[in-house]
Design a protein around this motif. Structure first.
Motif, PDB file in Angstrom:
ATOM      1  N   SER A 138      -6.818  -3.730   3.987  1.00 48.39           N
ATOM      2  CA  SER A 138      -7.768  -2.996   3.145  1.00 48.39           C
ATOM      3  C   SER A 138      -9.192  -3.250   3.588  1.00 48.39           C
ATOM      4  O   SER A 138     -10.019  -2.334   3.662  1.00 48.39           O
TER       5      SER A 138
ATOM      6  N   LEU B  43      -8.256   4.670  -5.697  1.00 44.07           N
ATOM      7  CA  LEU B  43      -7.074   3.827  -5.612  1.00 44.07           C
ATOM      8  C   LEU B  43      -6.344   3.895  -6.950  1.00 44.07           C
ATOM      9  O   LEU B  43      -6.889   3.505  -7.986  1.00 44.07           O
TER      10      LEU B  43
ATOM     11  N   SER C  91       0.835  -1.200   0.000  1.00 43.94           N
ATOM     12  CA  SER C  91       0.000   0.000   0.000  1.00 43.94           C
ATOM     13  C   SER C  91       0.873   1.253   0.000  1.00 43.94           C
ATOM     14  O   SER C  91       0.606   2.215  -0.712  1.00 43.94           O
TER      15      SER C  91
ATOM     16  N   TYR D 281       1.160   2.734  -4.386  1.00 40.71           N
ATOM     17  CA  TYR D 281       0.012   3.606  -4.638  1.00 40.71           C
ATOM     18  C   TYR D 281       0.345   5.073  -4.414  1.00 40.71           C
ATOM     19  O   TYR D 281       1.185   5.417  -3.568  1.00 40.71           O
TER      20      TYR D 281
ATOM     21  N   THR E 264      -1.635   0.839 -12.869  1.00 40.85           N
ATOM     22  CA  THR E 264      -2.675   0.133 -12.120  1.00 40.85           C
ATOM     23  C   THR E 264      -2.795  -1.330 -12.531  1.00 40.85           C
ATOM     24  O   THR E 264      -3.346  -2.142 -11.786  1.00 40.85           O
TER      25      THR E 264
ATOM     26  N   LEU F 273     -11.851   2.566  -8.632  1.00 42.33           N
ATOM     27  CA  LEU F 273     -10.619   1.990  -9.181  1.00 42.33           C
ATOM     28  C   LEU F 273     -10.477   2.306 -10.660  1.00 42.33           C
ATOM     29  O   LEU F 273      -9.373   2.297 -11.192  1.00 42.33           O
TER      30      LEU F 273
ATOM     31  N   GLY G 145      -1.524   4.840  -0.523  1.00 42.86           N
ATOM     32  CA  GLY G 145      -2.525   3.782  -0.559  1.00 42.86           C
ATOM     33  C   GLY G 145      -3.896   4.267  -0.960  1.00 42.86           C
ATOM     34  O   GLY G 145      -4.697   3.500  -1.515  1.00 42.86           O
ATOM     35  N   ILE G 146      -4.210   5.530  -0.696  1.00 42.04           N
ATOM     36  CA  ILE G 146      -5.567   5.988  -0.975  1.00 42.04           C
ATOM     37  C   ILE G 146      -5.577   7.516  -1.148  1.00 42.04           C
ATOM     38  O   ILE G 146      -4.803   8.232  -0.518  1.00 42.04           O
TER      39      ILE G 146
END
Length: 468
Positions: free
Chosen positions: A318, A78, A58, A62, A86, A405, A66-67
């Protein structure tokens, strides 16, 4: 080859971004002898070096650690930051678009090749290049068996998913949920495996951990300003291809001042908002084991209502973030990890989102749900509840959070320069040597996983560039 220093080479093509579009174009152009450079903001991992646990993945694979969130902190996004984009962290589920999408897109854009018949040759080229596998009954785990049995009981239509993979060694104990942190076998047909590593052998140069911050494009050349290790580097090319996806490509154009000439830049963003629901059972389900995502809804009524259902799951960190609970209550939920089934609703949302940049060049995304979006969500969640009840769940937990996503739009394709950013030849309006074929050109949400079509559109652009 991964470059270590400043370059004064005049490349034929510089490609910014390394996901399904960038990888496809790099491979096709390099193998035809073009001198190509790929620039990627994320790190360059191989199958032996991907992170070995979810926490490290994560943080390292990313954007945002992570987010990321929209401007109102309601919707999470994400988005991978790694060579391969991705495609490194998704399930590589690959489906063609149907007539519903092509008819809609042609009406919105005026692009004449937006038909199933005219896109078929490009789908076929991509599908022939990849190793594809359609799952079967024997490959379902318990989560999938519960889903399909309940769908049959309720007369909801479903189908087996098609995934890009070669040898997952499931029979030797591998669980595919691990490949959400990068495939350690080079089985998953990510952009890295399917295209980039092959393009390297054809002469592709790669600069990783390098953030493209600004571009300057005229008719003779493109100049790219890159921040790498705190220093600015410059690269030059005759043609420039942007392949950073909806956020990356749109952000770079906005930061470079293109918004003044392109009124549609940043508009028409959509994301297939996804909602996860869980059923708790009195016996082990082990949704994380084996091929953890093999089936999904295939129901014409669902399609018309604007949603689909997928039989999914997530690693523990997650998954733990999806519950609105703390302390002992949260611990009690997570103790049921092995007894959970999971179903996800993804809606075909309206393209009303807007991508902007702040004065400091940071992303700011607005993505409110419309009334129509909420109706699709509620219809999908009702179908999920029906399935979980029919499958015998003793408790149902619906996550209050939702996320995207599939990030699409911001540089929509079309014939009208007032309503689009890219013309039907994939050229940015007014810039004959600046191209885009990634998900940012999507004019609206398809309601179908977007990766295969990104590759098919990039295949079409590759053919066009090679001919000329």
């Amino acid at each position: 080859m991964c470059l270590a220093g400043r370059s004064f080479i005049m490349y034929d093509f510089v490609i910014i971004g390394s996901g399904p579009s960038g990888g496809n174009l790099a491979y096709n152009l390099s193998r035809q002898g073009a001198k190509c450079l790929m620039i990627e903001a994320g790190k360059f991992y191989r199958k032996h070096t991907f992170p070995r646990n979810e926490a490290d993945a994560s943080a390292q694979l990313y954007w945002g650690g992570g987010i990321e969130f929209d401007a109102e902190a309601r919707m999470a996004f994400l988005r991978a930051r790694v060579v391969g984009g991705t495609s490194i962290v998704n399930q590589c589920l690959l489906d063609r678009f149907d007539d519903l999408v092509w008819n809609d897109w042609q009406a919105r854009t005026g692009v004449d090749f937006f038909t199933a018949e005219k896109m078929a040759p490009y789908y076929e080229k991509v599908e022939k290049h990849l190793s594809l596998h359609t799952f079967s009954a024997a490959e379902r785990n318990r989560n999938a068996e519960l889903f399909t049995a309940a769908c049959d009981q309720l007369q909801y239509h479903w189908h087996y998913l098609r995934k890009g993979q070669s040898d997952c060694a499931h029979d030797r104990g591998n669980d595919c949920i691990a490949c959400l942190s990068g495939c350690h076998r080079d089985s998953k047909q990510s952009s890295l495996v399917a295209y980039i590593q092959k393009a390297e052998k054809a002469g592709l140069d790669i600069v990783a951990e390098a953030m493209a911050e600004k571009i300057d494009v005229n008719k003779e050349r493109a100049r790219i300003f890159v921040n790498r290790n705190g220093s600015t580097e410059e690269y030059y090319s005759r043609h420039l291809i942007l392949a950073g996806g909806s956020f990356g490509t749109t952000q770079l154009l906005l930061r470079s001042g293109f918004g003044e000439k392109l009124p549609a830049l940043g508009k028409y963003f959509s994301a297939h908002p996804q909602y996860m629901s869980f059923g708790i059972f009195d016996e082990p389900v082990n949704s994380h084991k084996g091929y953890f995502q093999t089936v999904a809804s295939k129901d014409a009524a669902f399609r018309q209502k604007g949603f689909k259902l997928e039989n999914v799951f997530a690693p523990p960190i997650s998954l733990a973030m999806l519950f609105n609970a703390t302390g002992k209550e949260h611990q009690e939920i997570m103790r049921n990890y092995t007894r959970m089934s999971c179903i996800e609703v993804a809606i075909r949302d309206d393209n009303t989102g807007v991508i902007r940049v702040t004065r400091k060049g940071k992303l700011s995304v607005s993505k409110p749900l419309t009334d129509a979006d909420k109706q699709k969500r509620d219809a999908g969640l009702e179908a999920v509840r029906n399935i979980l009840v029919a499958s015998g769940a003793i408790k149902i937990i619906q996550s209050p959070y939702y996320f995207g996503l599939h990030l699409m739009g911001g540089c929509a394709i079309g014939t009208d320069a007032q309503k689009s950013v890219v013309n039907p030849e994939f050229k940015v309006h007014g810039y004959p040597n600046l191209y885009i074929a990634d998900s940012s050109i999507y004019p609206a949400a398809p309601g179908i996983n977007p990766s295969l079509t990104i590759m098919a559109l990039s295949e079409k652009l590759s053919e066009q560039l090679i001919k000329h």
